[in-house]
Design an enzyme around this catalytic site. Sequence first.
Site, PDB file in Angstrom:
ATOM      1  CB  CYS A 169      58.040   6.329  53.285  1.00  0.00           C
ATOM      2  SG  CYS A 169      58.242   6.636  51.527  1.00  0.00           S
ATOM      3  CG  HIS A 308      52.959   3.393  54.034  1.00  0.00           C
ATOM      4  ND1 HIS A 308      53.667   4.434  54.586  1.00  0.00           N
ATOM      5  CD2 HIS A 308      53.467   3.219  52.784  1.00  0.00           C
ATOM      6  CE1 HIS A 308      54.572   4.863  53.721  1.00  0.00           C
ATOM      7  NE2 HIS A 308      54.467   4.155  52.617  1.00  0.00           N
ATOM      8  CD  GLU A 319      49.315  -0.219  54.832  1.00  0.00           C
ATOM      9  OE1 GLU A 319      49.479   0.092  56.023  1.00  0.00           O
ATOM     10  OE2 GLU A 319      49.284   0.627  53.892  1.00  0.00           O
ATOM     11  CE  LYS A 340      51.831   8.130  53.651  1.00  0.00           C
ATOM     12  NZ  LYS A 340      51.640   7.266  54.837  1.00  0.00           N
ATOM     13  CG  HIS A 345      54.029   9.900  51.270  1.00  0.00           C
ATOM     14  ND1 HIS A 345      54.661   9.849  52.496  1.00  0.00           N
ATOM     15  CD2 HIS A 345      54.346   8.728  50.645  1.00  0.00           C
ATOM     16  CE1 HIS A 345      55.307   8.701  52.611  1.00  0.00           C
ATOM     17  NE2 HIS A 345      55.133   8.008  51.511  1.00  0.00           N
ATOM     18  CG  PHE A 405      60.296   3.958  47.348  1.00  0.00           C
ATOM     19  CD1 PHE A 405      59.294   3.041  47.082  1.00  0.00           C
ATOM     20  CD2 PHE A 405      60.213   5.200  46.760  1.00  0.00           C
ATOM     21  CE1 PHE A 405      58.236   3.342  46.244  1.00  0.00           C
ATOM     22  CE2 PHE A 405      59.155   5.531  45.910  1.00  0.00           C
ATOM     23  CZ  PHE A 405      58.168   4.594  45.661  1.00  0.00           C
TER      24      PHE A 405
END
Length: 419
Positions: A169, A308, A319, A340, A345, A405
């Site tokens: 990502c 994010h 976050e 998003k 995403h 990730f």
Amino acid sequence: MNQVFMTGIGMLSPLGKDRQASFAAALSAHSAIRRAPEALSAGLPNVLMAPAAVEPESLLDSQDAGLDRATQFSLVAAQEAMADAGIDETPSDADRFGVFVGIGFGGAHTLDAMFARYYTALFGGEHSRKRATVVHPLSVPRMMANASMAAVSMRYGLRGMGNTYSVACASSAIAAGEALRAIRHGYLDAALVIGTEAMLTPGSMVAWNALRVMARPNADDPAASCRPFDRDRSGFVLGEGAAALVLESRSRAERRGAVAHAELAGYGCTSDAHHLTAPSVDGQVAAMRQALDEARLAPDQIQYLNAHGTATDAGDVIETQSIVGVFGAASRQLAVSSTKAVHGHLIGAGGTLELALAVMAMESGSIPPTAHLEHPDPRCTLDYVPLQARHGCRIDAVMSNSFAFGGSNASLIARRMTG
């Protein structure tokens, strides 16, 4: 060191066929999320997707029809970004003009189609079995991760250093940051940065579903299924598309009279060394602080942060804690939103898309909302611009976060042009 200006923006997203349409949809909280057709969901119940607003082939020449979908997206976004920057032919300094691409999973459509054909033929009749191994001779070049970089560099004759970054990502945020450094330190004078992803395939859907991070359809409205920072959030929705940025040294941009959208001023990149899928406050904090240090800005000089914000339980809370840890008291005045919620995403394309939307927010003074945020999670304590856009805002600097990730974190800062 060189200042780096952003002189071009282009995109093809779930929200629109270009940057203006995409930004307008983000401001209006118009969601592109919908139920996936049965052919794509591969028998899985309740699968959602955020497909591109238009087919990329419709915006390209026939010669591009055989390319992988991710490469087609790249070419469309690059075309708009280069036109926006006023570059319509191979530049005279092409040896110092590079291409940097971020992608999570290159060639997903090519690979899925190839395997589907192979196994269908292999287990079919005698005649089909004999032809099971006959595939297109360009299958490998079409699905290699650097296919987009190769196609775009050849399209515009750009011969400078360039790379492809596949960091889940954070892929295209890192591509933008590394291009920034290449220009800042004098290795290049300009770069075309692209984030692209085309992962809406049956194989990808099965894999992502196994991670248990995908949103469940909202019973009343599937389009409202992705709910970052909401207590009822259940995960994210896969999207597809691309966004492209033209970056130039200040001297090059001024020499040719280019009008810049913003200065790309800060980049932070860290590794958690913590967990394969669980986020880390320490790693995110370090990335944001690095970006602030490089931009020579204090936390209270950032007015908008595109988070994010994946709408996963742990991700949104971590976050939030990270932002508070970096911004401290200034976090109470900071506007934060996750787009998003409406475009899904885009994995490898997310970094450039969300940075571009943040820059457009700064230029316009209009901040995209976090759509569907009707019941804020009490653990998420920031101003997430719920439900409706804000207009007439003075924004001098923005930050965009991309956390991946594998524990890779990237933060980017852009600031308003002055003088």
